[in-house]
Design an enzyme around this catalytic site. Structure first.
Site, short mmCIF file in Angstrom:
data_model
loop_
_atom_site.label_atom_id
_atom_site.label_comp_id
_atom_site.label_asym_id
_atom_site.label_seq_id
_atom_site.Cartn_x
_atom_site.Cartn_y
_atom_site.Cartn_z
N ASP A 1 -11.69 19.29 -27.88
CA ASP A 1 -11.09 17.99 -27.54
C ASP A 1 -9.58 18.07 -27.75
O ASP A 1 -9.12 18.54 -28.78
CB ASP A 1 -11.68 16.89 -28.43
CG ASP A 1 -13.19 16.77 -28.23
OD1 ASP A 1 -13.65 16.96 -27.08
OD2 ASP A 1 -13.91 16.51 -29.20
N LYS B 1 -3.01 12.02 -28.56
CA LYS B 1 -2.08 11.16 -29.32
C LYS B 1 -1.58 11.88 -30.57
O LYS B 1 -2.38 12.50 -31.28
CB LYS B 1 -2.79 9.86 -29.74
CG LYS B 1 -3.07 8.96 -28.56
CD LYS B 1 -3.63 7.64 -28.98
CE LYS B 1 -3.89 6.83 -27.72
NZ LYS B 1 -5.01 5.93 -27.83
C1 LIG Z 1 -15.15 19.03 -24.76
S1 LIG Z 1 -16.61 19.49 -25.57
C2 LIG Z 1 -16.80 21.22 -25.19
C3 LIG Z 1 -18.21 21.69 -25.42
C4 LIG Z 1 -18.44 23.20 -25.21
N1 LIG Z 1 -17.68 23.99 -26.14
C5 LIG Z 1 -18.12 23.61 -23.81
O1 LIG Z 1 -17.08 24.26 -23.59
O2 LIG Z 1 -18.88 23.29 -22.90
C6 LIG Z 1 -16.06 19.55 -27.24
C7 LIG Z 1 -17.21 19.48 -28.24
O3 LIG Z 1 -16.71 19.71 -29.54
C8 LIG Z 1 -17.32 18.84 -30.45
N2 LIG Z 1 -16.41 18.69 -31.59
C9 LIG Z 1 -15.15 18.20 -31.55
N3 LIG Z 1 -14.60 18.21 -32.77
C10 LIG Z 1 -15.54 18.73 -33.60
C11 LIG Z 1 -15.57 18.99 -34.99
N4 LIG Z 1 -14.53 18.69 -35.78
N5 LIG Z 1 -16.68 19.52 -35.52
C12 LIG Z 1 -17.76 19.81 -34.74
N6 LIG Z 1 -17.79 19.57 -33.41
C13 LIG Z 1 -16.69 19.05 -32.85
C14 LIG Z 1 -17.51 17.56 -29.64
O4 LIG Z 1 -18.52 16.72 -30.18
C15 LIG Z 1 -17.89 18.12 -28.26
O5 LIG Z 1 -19.28 18.29 -28.12
#
Ligand SMILES: C[S@@+](CC[C@H](N)C(=O)[O-])C[C@H]1O[C@@H](n2cnc3c(N)ncnc32)[C@H](O)[C@@H]1O
Length: 217
Positions: A118, A122
């Site tokens: 992600d 911001k």
């Molecule tokens: C944009 S998705 C990408 C998913 C996968 N890696 C892909 O490329 O298809 C980002 C994922 O990271 C998870 N995520 C974000 N921050 C995280 C954190 N601090 N700990 C664990 N998971 C996290 C989110 O819930 C989301 O499922």
């Protein structure tokens, strides 16, 4: 069968403790015991629906893989893959990686994957970016000397930010960068769910490979 319902996801997760580790803090420093082998540990933070971590395990049986994902409703899709075709070298953790130092000990991780994390655009949320100085400090503690961080993103701002953070960090050296990973795709590349979508849309995939320097003299 599609498992969209959050309650059902929780129940399923609790029914498969061999696949989704329910108390990851208990395994700090002992992950290889849980896998019952001495293979190196590779971790993906934000494994989403698990395509990358599952296929990584499938094609690399000589390594152990752990996918960390913070949402039940998402990780359950990764669990479905393991239920359908079990792999003994892949485990999942439903956990917020902000506390990653609570579940891995020093030198325990050999390779870290950050796939399409992600971007948190911001400024006030910048600490949440998985390449913020706060996260790099945490990785420094759990990664072995010489360990690799592989990062892919479609987000140029996050790519630029991450380059800057790796460059400013005492703990990591950038060893490879690409502004278009698909121009020179390694044969070993495994696509994630997001990657498949972005490639179909002809988006550029930015890539950074950084190496852990180990203890600073
Ligand atoms: C944009 S998705 C990408 C998913 C996968 N890696 C892909 O490329 O298809 C980002 C994922 O990271 C998870 N995520 C974000 N921050 C995280 C954190 N601090 N700990 C664990 N998971 C996290 C989110 O819930 C989301 O499922």
């Amino acid at each position: 069968m599609r498992l969209r319902n959050v309650k059902y996801a929780k129940e399923l997760i609790h029914s498969y403790p061999d696949y989704v580790v329910l108390k990851p803090k208990n395994h700090k420093g002992k992950w290889r015991d849980l896998f019952e082998n001495k293979k190196p540990i590779q971790v993906e933070i934000g494994c989403g629906k698990g395509k990358f971590i599952y296929e990584s395990g499938l094609y690399n049986p000589e390594k152990n893989f752990i996918g960390i994902e913070k949402f039940d409703s998402v990780i359950v899709r990764a669990l479905e893959k393991l239920i359908l075709e079990p792999l003994d070298n892949v485990k999942l953790i439903r956990f917020d990686a902000t506390h990653i130092n609570d579940i891995f000990k020093e030198n325990e991780v050999e390779h870290l994957y950050l796939n399409f994390s992600d971007p948190w655009p911001k400024l006030r949320h910048s600490k949440r970016r998985l390449t913020s100085p706060q996260f790099l400090e945490k990785y420094h503690h759990i990664l072995k000397d010489g360990a690799i961080i592989d990062m892919k993103t479609d987000n140029y701002a996050l790519f630029e930010y991450s380059l800057m953070m790796f460059n400013q960090s005492d703990y990591f050296a950038i060893i490879d960068v690409s502004l278009d990973l698909y121009k020179d795709l390694p044969a070993t590349n495994i696509q994630t769910e997001f990657e498949m979508k972005f490639v179909e849309e002809n988006n550029a995939i930015y890539y950074i490979k950084a190496q852990h320097k180990g203890e600073i003299e």
